[in-house]
Design a protein around this motif. Structure first.
Motif, PDB file in Angstrom:
ATOM      1  N   LYS A  40       0.845  -1.185   0.000  1.00 48.43           N
ATOM      2  CA  LYS A  40       0.000   0.000   0.000  1.00 48.43           C
ATOM      3  C   LYS A  40       0.882   1.236   0.000  1.00 48.43           C
ATOM      4  CE  LYS A  40      -4.290   1.188   2.257  1.00 48.43           C
ATOM      5  NZ  LYS A  40      -5.187   1.022   3.375  1.00 48.43           N
ATOM      6  N   ASP A  41       0.534   2.179  -0.855  1.00 54.45           N
ATOM      7  CA  ASP A  41       1.231   3.458  -0.860  1.00 54.45           C
ATOM      8  C   ASP A  41       0.128   4.507  -0.950  1.00 54.45           C
ATOM      9  OD1 ASP A  41       3.207   5.294  -0.892  1.00 54.45           O
ATOM     10  OD2 ASP A  41       3.826   4.973  -2.965  1.00 54.45           O
ATOM     11  N   ASN A  42      -0.168   5.157   0.147  1.00 52.08           N
ATOM     12  CA  ASN A  42      -1.348   6.016   0.264  1.00 52.08           C
ATOM     13  C   ASN A  42      -2.592   5.218  -0.124  1.00 52.08           C
ATOM     14  OD1 ASN A  42       0.040   8.285   1.224  1.00 52.08           O
ATOM     15  ND2 ASN A  42       0.746   8.714  -0.856  1.00 52.08           N
ATOM     16  N   GLU A  43      -3.319   5.645  -1.177  1.00 45.47           N
ATOM     17  CA  GLU A  43      -4.550   4.938  -1.550  1.00 45.47           C
ATOM     18  C   GLU A  43      -4.294   3.822  -2.560  1.00 45.47           C
ATOM     19  OE1 GLU A  43      -7.943   5.488  -0.260  1.00 45.47           O
ATOM     20  OE2 GLU A  43      -6.386   6.096   1.173  1.00 45.47           O
ATOM     21  N   ASP A  44      -3.050   3.715  -2.991  1.00 47.00           N
ATOM     22  CA  ASP A  44      -2.707   2.756  -4.039  1.00 47.00           C
ATOM     23  C   ASP A  44      -2.440   1.375  -3.418  1.00 47.00           C
ATOM     24  OD1 ASP A  44      -2.044   1.696  -6.466  1.00 47.00           O
ATOM     25  OD2 ASP A  44      -0.157   2.793  -6.690  1.00 47.00           O
ATOM     26  N   VAL A  79       7.158  -9.745  -2.742  1.00 45.81           N
ATOM     27  CA  VAL A  79       7.103  -8.332  -2.324  1.00 45.81           C
ATOM     28  C   VAL A  79       7.639  -7.416  -3.422  1.00 45.81           C
ATOM     29  CG1 VAL A  79       7.970  -6.628  -0.663  1.00 45.81           C
ATOM     30  CG2 VAL A  79       7.227  -8.890   0.131  1.00 45.81           C
ATOM     31  N   ASP A  80       8.772  -7.788  -4.000  1.00 49.21           N
ATOM     32  CA  ASP A  80       9.369  -6.936  -5.034  1.00 49.21           C
ATOM     33  C   ASP A  80       8.424  -6.788  -6.226  1.00 49.21           C
ATOM     34  OD1 ASP A  80      11.454  -6.819  -3.344  1.00 49.21           O
ATOM     35  OD2 ASP A  80      12.874  -7.970  -4.571  1.00 49.21           O
ATOM     36  N   GLU A  81       7.755  -7.885  -6.562  1.00 47.20           N
ATOM     37  CA  GLU A  81       6.836  -7.797  -7.695  1.00 47.20           C
ATOM     38  C   GLU A  81       5.660  -6.872  -7.352  1.00 47.20           C
ATOM     39  OE1 GLU A  81       5.738 -11.500  -9.658  1.00 47.20           O
ATOM     40  OE2 GLU A  81       3.948 -10.545 -10.479  1.00 47.20           O
ATOM     41  N   ALA A  82       5.111  -7.025  -6.149  1.00 48.45           N
ATOM     42  CA  ALA A  82       3.977  -6.171  -5.750  1.00 48.45           C
ATOM     43  C   ALA A  82       4.395  -4.694  -5.751  1.00 48.45           C
ATOM     44  CB  ALA A  82       3.461  -6.599  -4.374  1.00 48.45           C
ATOM     45  N   LEU A  83       5.585  -4.412  -5.195  1.00 45.60           N
ATOM     46  CA  LEU A  83       6.064  -3.021  -5.149  1.00 45.60           C
ATOM     47  C   LEU A  83       6.212  -2.436  -6.553  1.00 45.60           C
ATOM     48  CD1 LEU A  83       8.861  -3.296  -2.401  1.00 45.60           C
ATOM     49  CD2 LEU A  83       6.644  -2.133  -2.178  1.00 45.60           C
ATOM     50  N   SER A  84       6.630  -3.295  -7.475  1.00 45.61           N
ATOM     51  CA  SER A  84       6.883  -2.805  -8.836  1.00 45.61           C
ATOM     52  C   SER A  84       5.595  -2.368  -9.526  1.00 45.61           C
ATOM     53  CB  SER A  84       7.593  -3.875  -9.669  1.00 45.61           C
ATOM     54  OG  SER A  84       6.671  -4.880 -10.057  1.00 45.61           O
ATOM     55  N   TYR A  85       4.422  -2.762  -8.963  1.00 50.82           N
ATOM     56  CA  TYR A  85       3.148  -2.381  -9.583  1.00 50.82           C
ATOM     57  C   TYR A  85       2.592  -1.078  -9.016  1.00 50.82           C
ATOM     58  CZ  TYR A  85       3.104  -7.188 -11.339  1.00 50.82           C
ATOM     59  OH  TYR A  85       3.419  -8.362 -11.967  1.00 50.82           O
ATOM     60  N   LEU A  86       3.177  -0.574  -7.934  1.00 54.72           N
ATOM     61  CA  LEU A  86       2.656   0.665  -7.339  1.00 54.72           C
ATOM     62  C   LEU A  86       2.788   1.811  -8.341  1.00 54.72           C
ATOM     63  CD1 LEU A  86       4.001   0.458  -3.676  1.00 54.72           C
ATOM     64  CD2 LEU A  86       1.604   0.394  -4.401  1.00 54.72           C
ATOM     65  N   GLY A  87       1.745   2.602  -8.394  1.00 52.66           N
ATOM     66  CA  GLY A  87       1.756   3.738  -9.317  1.00 52.66           C
ATOM     67  C   GLY A  87       1.337   3.355 -10.717  1.00 52.66           C
ATOM     68  N   ALA A  88       0.800   2.145 -10.876  1.00 52.85           N
ATOM     69  CA  ALA A  88       0.412   1.696 -12.219  1.00 52.85           C
ATOM     70  C   ALA A  88      -0.730   2.537 -12.761  1.00 52.85           C
ATOM     71  CB  ALA A  88      -0.004   0.233 -12.176  1.00 52.85           C
ATOM     72  N   GLU A  89      -0.684   2.738 -14.052  1.00 49.99           N
ATOM     73  CA  GLU A  89      -1.774   3.419 -14.755  1.00 49.99           C
ATOM     74  C   GLU A  89      -2.062   2.665 -16.027  1.00 49.99           C
ATOM     75  OE1 GLU A  89      -1.173   7.542 -15.653  1.00 49.99           O
ATOM     76  OE2 GLU A  89      -0.197   7.821 -13.690  1.00 49.99           O
ATOM     77  N   SER A  90      -3.190   2.981 -16.597  1.00 47.70           N
ATOM     78  CA  SER A  90      -3.548   2.365 -17.855  1.00 47.70           C
ATOM     79  C   SER A  90      -2.716   2.987 -18.993  1.00 47.70           C
ATOM     80  CB  SER A  90      -5.040   2.580 -18.093  1.00 47.70           C
ATOM     81  OG  SER A  90      -5.478   1.789 -19.159  1.00 47.70           O
ATOM     82  N   VAL A  91      -2.884   2.476 -20.180  1.00 44.99           N
ATOM     83  CA  VAL A  91      -2.239   3.101 -21.351  1.00 44.99           C
ATOM     84  C   VAL A  91      -3.346   3.480 -22.331  1.00 44.99           C
ATOM     85  CG1 VAL A  91      -0.095   1.796 -21.141  1.00 44.99           C
ATOM     86  CG2 VAL A  91      -1.947   0.879 -22.549  1.00 44.99           C
TER      87      VAL A  91
END
Lengths: 450, 462
Positions: free
Chosen positions: A181-185, A211-223
């Motif tokens: 979790k990173d703020n609301e993400d 954990v590393d894989e989950a962290l790598s998805y933080l901040g994801a957006e669509s394209v």
């Protein structure tokens, strides 16, 4: 009741009822599974279970019945049930029983040491995995699934034509799912580790990957919606292959449920695609020395450099096509009838590393996970439209994570459109088989997003 | 199914190591499954599931064991092994077992075991012929039939000793339509907590025809465009989206651990006020109904969201302990092979006031999802994905051309906020719901609804 004694009673009753050929299929096993949550044992399950199925030839048809209650009361239930089932069949492709082979491959699929690992050792290990997840990053908000399961099983098929074969196996797996979790993400990722050697598991390694894989998805957006080159990471490629692997079944071909009908000997994929089924891989978890009809198994090239070499056969489909069974008869369990499924089936690895494939891409989307494969894909036509996530690649580098996209295409067209095959073959373990693939780069697929 | 005295012995053994609650679940279930492919019966199998599950609770912890050996020796052995997982003194006692009876609200006319399989096959053939003869492009038709007769006995150390019998029947029709280069499928699978009378009550030809019509329609459909659009989800099985994206988040399994977006939100607004969401296991003879849950509690009607306000959760005994709340008759399991936990029964969005025609007429451009397929949801993030089995473009308030290959993706809690029209035509559809305690029959339901915006995936141009 002792199995051999039960078999005699059953076959006697069967003969009386008019069965010409009879077979007993018996499976039993022990299972231990446990989950840990916030340092506590969240669930703990021990089981011993067994089941038995009877099938027999009567009136030209094969009748099936099964029971999990193995005592005198079940003998008549099995015989009467199988007889009634046989009498309503009107298929023209008849099954018969197999009398056995002269020799069977010897596979060592049972590790004695694994049976000596105590439940408390396993629980301690799981607690370590959970702790290691939280230790890896303070963004880990929960480890919502931290489970371990060990299992051992025996299987025996014996029939009135002389077949009597036995198989034995065991294994253990750990599955962890973390939420970061990173703020609301909020993002999550999973890791599955499976082995017959408990000492090969490293808690920290399993935790770090997840954990590393989950962290790598933080901040994801669509394209933006459009056509992109797509790199399916090994696990996602394997999941895709698993969805369409039924097309290689001769049974589906005969039933008009496969696009590969009349394609044996033809080129159906790019030259860089070879698909192998290896039931003898002792590291595999769909390995077997005989199939569910008792036919010995052997490694098989299904697709060689893009050319379809064979379908997967059981005895019934092989007879219809005038070939030999490839040893792919399968039963989901003693509750099933004979069908067809692969053992350890995989796309052969290529030369390029995943990193190299990425660095060679000007713009691409890496897909690490596909969702909704049971619903968003048509296993017959090959069409798929699936929710996915992964990363956006720009100028040879992973730029940012991507989510809330769909990727759509056709599996059979895609096999002709693979630009690069990775050297990172990895095996996934969905039900019914172990399917593997290296990472695959496809030149163009439709991606839905913003 | 097992003597009371043996059950008492098992429970006493279960409580020897500090457990404060013991439960015995005995299951004896007969199953029949028949498959008709291309007009020929090619698969028919029947058999008995049988086993015993033993659960021990100690505070908020739970341990479970099962076996299908019903000898006293085997049952006590597994009980001791499971009890060993707990540390403590055996100071809990069991209360005398009260034999409880109730009046079943799910009457059964023809128990499936009393009906010859040839009769079952006759009905399957009716479905086959309707589908096969629907159109020349129908290349293959499969018809499946299943019935089950499950008897359960549930006893626990608080004195519960109760039996139930659950009979369910389900038909499935699948049609494949093809031309030279394409294959498309259509399917429909009605079911109920009923015996063979279901096959008399259903308009069988309707299901065969619908499966064939969907396949044929999709064969001639163009690829669905991708992007963000208003989406009208039709009634009945359309409810699968809210089942996955909201229903699972309301189960104690995820709420108790704080992993659900609905955790700690009782009394708060979670949806527009036109949304009321209900789980009701008492609906007479519905697919997800049963008299008692798998802990022996009477099932009930649970209002989960009322006019947009979160009112309740689905709670089992262990979840209730963890949350400090009472169970809601929602504890279910696939079989004795699973410890029970909080699950849905028949879950649905309550009817609103708009007609389907009004909803369509009010939509300038969007997607009309007439039949939904399956999907899944990530419980941690509530991100979902669903396939549309039969979809259309809506243009200028009218249903226009059919589209195929559409996938709806989004976030459950956010999609719930975007429901802006609710129809008056509530209907229920049948599905198998998979979760921690296995795969169980569950109804999903809703009237026609409109969501103002959902991301639609497809490979066509708009």
């Amino acid at each position: 009741m002792e199995l051999t004694q039960f078999k005699e009673l059953l076959f006697q009753a069967g003969e009386k009822a008019g069965f010409e050929e009879m077979e007993l299929y018996y499976a039993n096993g022990e299972k231990f599974s446990t989950k840990v949550y916030n340092g506590e044992v969240d669930s703990y399950t021990l089981a011993t279970d067994a089941g038995l199925s009877f099938r027999g030839l009567i009136n030209g048809q094969m009748g099936y019945a099964y029971t999990e209650k193995i005592d005198h009361s079940s003998v008549q239930l099995l015989v009467d049930g199988a007889k009634e089932n046989a009498f309503i069949l009107d298929t023209e492709d008849h099954e018969d029983l197999y009398s056995g082979a002269d020799s069977y491959p010897a596979l060592d699929l049972f590790a004695d040491e694994l049976e000596n690992v105590s439940p408390s050792t396993k629980i301690d290990f799981l607690k370590e995995v959970e702790k290691a997840c939280f230790a890896r990053s303070n963004k880990v908000s929960s480890v919502n699934y931290c489970m371990l399961q060990s299992f051992s099983s025996d299987k025996r098929i014996a029939n009135s034509k002389g077949l009597d074969v036995m198989d034995r196996g065991n294994g253990i797996f750990v599955f962890v799912s973390v939420v970061v979790k990173d703020n609301e993400d909020i993002k999550s990722a999973q890791k599955l580790a499976i082995s017959r050697d408990f000492s090969a598991f490293e808690a920290e390694k399993i935790a770090n990957v997840a954990v590393d894989e989950a962290l790598s998805y933080l901040g994801a957006e669509s394209v933006k919606s459009g056509y992109y080159p797509v790199i399916f990471k090994n696990k996602a490629a394997a999941a895709l292959l698993q969805t369409f692997v039924g097309s290689f079944s001769a049974d589906n071909v005969h039933k008009g449920k496969s696009r590969l009908a009349n394609k044996v000997g033809e080129k159906i994929a790019g030259k860089n695609i070879t698909i192998i089924d290896n039931p003898h891989d002792t590291k595999g978890f769909s390995s077997r020395s005989f199939d569910s009809e008792g036919v010995p198994t052997k490694p098989l090239h299904v697709l060689e450099e893009g050319v379809l070499k064979t379908y997967l056969h059981n005895r019934k489909t092989a007879k219809k096509d005038g070939v030999s069974s490839t040893g792919h008869a399968s039963k989901a369990s003693y509750k099933g009838t004979i069908g067809i499924s692969p053992s350890n089936l995989y796309i052969k690895a290529g030369e390029e590393s995943f990193d190299h494939i990425v660095s060679n891409s000007k713009e691409a989307i890496v897909i690490t996970s596909l969702q909704g494969l049971h619903s968003g894909a048509n296993p017959i036509s090959g069409d798929f439209s699936l929710a996915a996530h992964g990363y956006l690649v720009k100028n040879g580098k992973i730029l940012r994570p991507v989510n809330q996209i769909t990727v759509a295409g056709n599996f059979f067209s895609l096999l002709n459109d693979v630009e690069s095959v990775g050297n990172d073959l990895e095996t996934e373990l969905p039900s019914g088989g172990a399917i593997g693939s290296p990472s695959l780069k496809v030149s163009k697929l439709s991606v839905g997003g913003k | 199914m097992i003597a009371k005295s043996l059950i008492e012995k098992i429970m006493n053994a279960a409580l020897e190591t500090g457990g404060d609650f013991a439960e015995v679940f005995v299951e004896d279930k007969m199953n029949t499954s028949i498959g008709l492919v291309g007009g020929k019966v090619e698969r028919s199998i029947s058999g008995k599931d049988f086993g015993i599950g033993i659960r021990i609770l100690q505070g908020n912890n739970s341990v479970y064991g099962y076996t299908n050996d019903h000898s006293e020796e085997a049952l006590l052995k597994i009980t001791h092994q499971v009890a060993q997982a707990l540390n403590g003194e055996g100071n809990s006692t069991i209360l005398p077992l009260r034999g409880e009876t109730f009046h079943s609200v799910h009457p059964i006319r023809y128990a499936p075991l009393d009906v010859a399989k040839t009769k079952k096959v006759e009905r399957m053939r009716e479905v086959y012929h309707v589908a096969k003869e629907y159109h020349s492009s129908i290349s293959q038709v499969s018809v499946g039939y299943r019935d089950e007769d499950q008897r359960v006995l549930i006893a626990n150390s608080e004195g519960t000793f109760i039996e139930d019998r659950r009979i369910r029947t389900r038909l499935s029709a699948q049609a494949v339509a093809s031309n030279n280069s394409e294959m498309q499928t259509g399917s429909y699978s009605p079911g109920a907590h009923k015996g063979f009378e279901l096959m008399d009550e259903l308009d069988l030809s309707f299901y065969g025809r619908e499966a064939a019509r969907i396949a044929t329609t999709m064969l001639h459909a163009r690829e669905c465009p991708s992007g963000q659009f208003p989406v009208i989800i039709d009634n009945e099985f359309g409810g699968v989206i809210f089942h996955e994206a909201c229903g699972h988040g309301l189960e104690a399994t995820s709420v108790a651990k704080g992993n659900s977006v609905f955790s700690d939100k009782l009394g708060e607004r979670v949806a527009p006020d036109i949304v009321t969401y209900i789980d009701d296991g008492t609906l007479s003879n519905e697919w997800g109904s049963q008299n008692i849950d798998d802990e022996g509690e009477r099932t009930r009607k649970n209002v989960l969201i009322e006019n947009g306000i979160l009112k309740g959760y689905l709670i089992d005994k262990l979840g209730g302990r963890r949350m400090g709340m009472d169970p809601t008759g929602s504890s279910r399991r696939e079989s004795y092979k699973y410890a029970p936990t909080s699950r849905m029964t028949n879950t649905f969005i309550a009817p609103g006031t708009s007609s389907r025609e009004e909803i369509i007429a009010n939509t300038e451009f969007g997607i009309y999802a007439k039949y939904m397929g399956g999907g899944s949801v990530n419980p941690a993030t509530a991100d979902y994905n669903f396939a549309v089995n039969e979809g259309y473009i809506i243009r200028n308030g009218k249903i226009a051309e059919p589209v195929r290959g559409a996938t709806l993706i989004g976030n459950g809690a956010k999609t719930l906020q975007k429901v802006d029209m609710v129809g008056n035509n509530l209907a229920h559809g049948q599905g198998m719901c998979g979760s921690v305690s296995g795969s169980i029959p569950a109804n999903v339901g809703q009237p026609t609804i409109r969501v103002s915006e959902i991301t639609v995936g497809g490979r066509g141009q708009s």
